[in-house]
Write an enzyme that holds these catalytic residues in place. Structure first.
Site, short mmCIF file in Angstrom:
data_model
loop_
_atom_site.label_atom_id
_atom_site.label_comp_id
_atom_site.label_asym_id
_atom_site.label_seq_id
_atom_site.Cartn_x
_atom_site.Cartn_y
_atom_site.Cartn_z
N GLY A 17 0.78 -1.23 0.00
CA GLY A 17 0.00 0.00 0.00
C GLY A 17 0.81 1.28 0.00
N ARG A 38 4.86 -6.68 10.07
CA ARG A 38 4.73 -7.86 10.92
C ARG A 38 5.08 -9.15 10.21
NH1 ARG A 38 -1.29 -7.23 12.99
NH2 ARG A 38 -1.47 -6.50 10.84
N TYR A 148 -10.38 5.24 15.85
CA TYR A 148 -9.51 5.53 14.71
C TYR A 148 -9.34 7.04 14.55
CZ TYR A 148 -7.86 5.64 9.85
OH TYR A 148 -7.14 5.87 8.70
N LYS A 152 -5.73 9.14 14.88
CA LYS A 152 -5.17 9.93 13.79
C LYS A 152 -5.06 11.41 14.16
CE LYS A 152 -4.44 6.61 10.87
NZ LYS A 152 -3.06 6.28 10.42
N THR A 183 -6.33 0.82 -1.53
CA THR A 183 -5.40 -0.09 -0.86
C THR A 183 -6.16 -1.33 -0.41
OG1 THR A 183 -5.80 0.87 1.32
CG2 THR A 183 -4.01 1.84 0.00
#
Length: 250
Positions: A17, A38, A148, A152, A183
């Site tokens: 992405g 990860r 979220y 952000k 993405t």
């Protein structure tokens, strides 16, 4: 600085992405690029032009250790792109404290640890460009995505605070705030929205695209081009700022 030869860049979430697009841009400009994530297999698949390091930003010890090893192998980290994060949502009254803490741990704590550890590799007089990938959710509230949104917003506070604290050093801190980007995250959301609202996947995709003012999904290359500006010649005085890419005014 147009030629990044000799500069060491580290991009978290760099295997896919937005992170991968930025890593490709930095490598094309001559930087030695460490990409983290990860899953080692995803990082290896990104290409042998990068230096892959398996690392989970949710693990402070592992993150600091991986960054220290990268510094030993390739020198001070002059370009840091804190991109790793998750995007999950749901009604606020169903959010548990565990949900909340997981979002903050990955999206905000992970960026804090990454930037602090990378800054520790940088000599006092060394040039640097540090970028956090925030979101339009860092500038406004998103319905059904309160944790979220908060995480952000926090990233923007992080770069603003750092820009003040390091004002007299040749390093800048900025946030890029994309809207909805083409993405894997968007791809995964499409069937969930379709099922939730009882609509087709095409209609669900249109809903996501409609979150951008020009009603089209963004491309990762647009985010990479913005990062290119921030690390390039003429950006010395751009510090503590948010650059929004959303197809129009929010």
């Amino acid at each position: 600085m147009d030629d990044l030869t000799g500069q060491h860049a580290l991009v978290t979430g760099g295997g896919t992405g937005i992170g991968l697009a930025i890593a490709q841009m930095l490598q094309a400009q001559g930087a030695e690029v460490t990409i983290t994530g990860r899953r080692a297999d995803v990082l290896e698949a990104a290409g042998d032009q990068f230096h892959p390091v398996a690392m989970d930003v949710n693990d402070e010890t592992a993150t600091r250790s991986a960054i220290a090893r990268s510094r030993m192998d390739r020198g001070p980290i002059s370009i840091c792109v804190a991109n790793a994060g998750i995007a999950e949502g749901g009604p606020f009254d169903t959010v548990t404290l565990a949900d909340w803490r997981r979002m903050m741990s990955i999206n905000l704590d992970g960026a804090f640890v990454t930037m602090q550890a990378c800054l520790a590799t940088l000599p006092h007089d060394h040039w640097g460009r540090y970028i956090a990938i925030s979101s339009i959710a860092g500038l406004r509230g998103l319905r059904g995505a309160v944790p979220y949104t908060v995480s952000k917003h926090g990233l923007i506070g992080l770069v603003r605070g750092l820009s003040e604290e390091y004002m007299r050093r040749p390093v800048t801190f900025n946030a890029i705030c994309p809207g909805y980007v083409e993405t894997d995250i968007v791809t995964r959301q499409v069937p969930l929205i379709a099922k939730r609202d009882g609509i087709s996947e095409d209609a669900a995709r249109a809903i996501l695209a409609g979150g951008n003012r020009h009603k089209s999904l963004l491309h990762v290359e647009e985010i990479a081009a913005t990062a290119r500006y921030l690390v390039g010649f003429g950006s010395n005085s751009v510090n503590g700022q948010t650059l929004t890419i959303a197809g129009g005014q929010l």
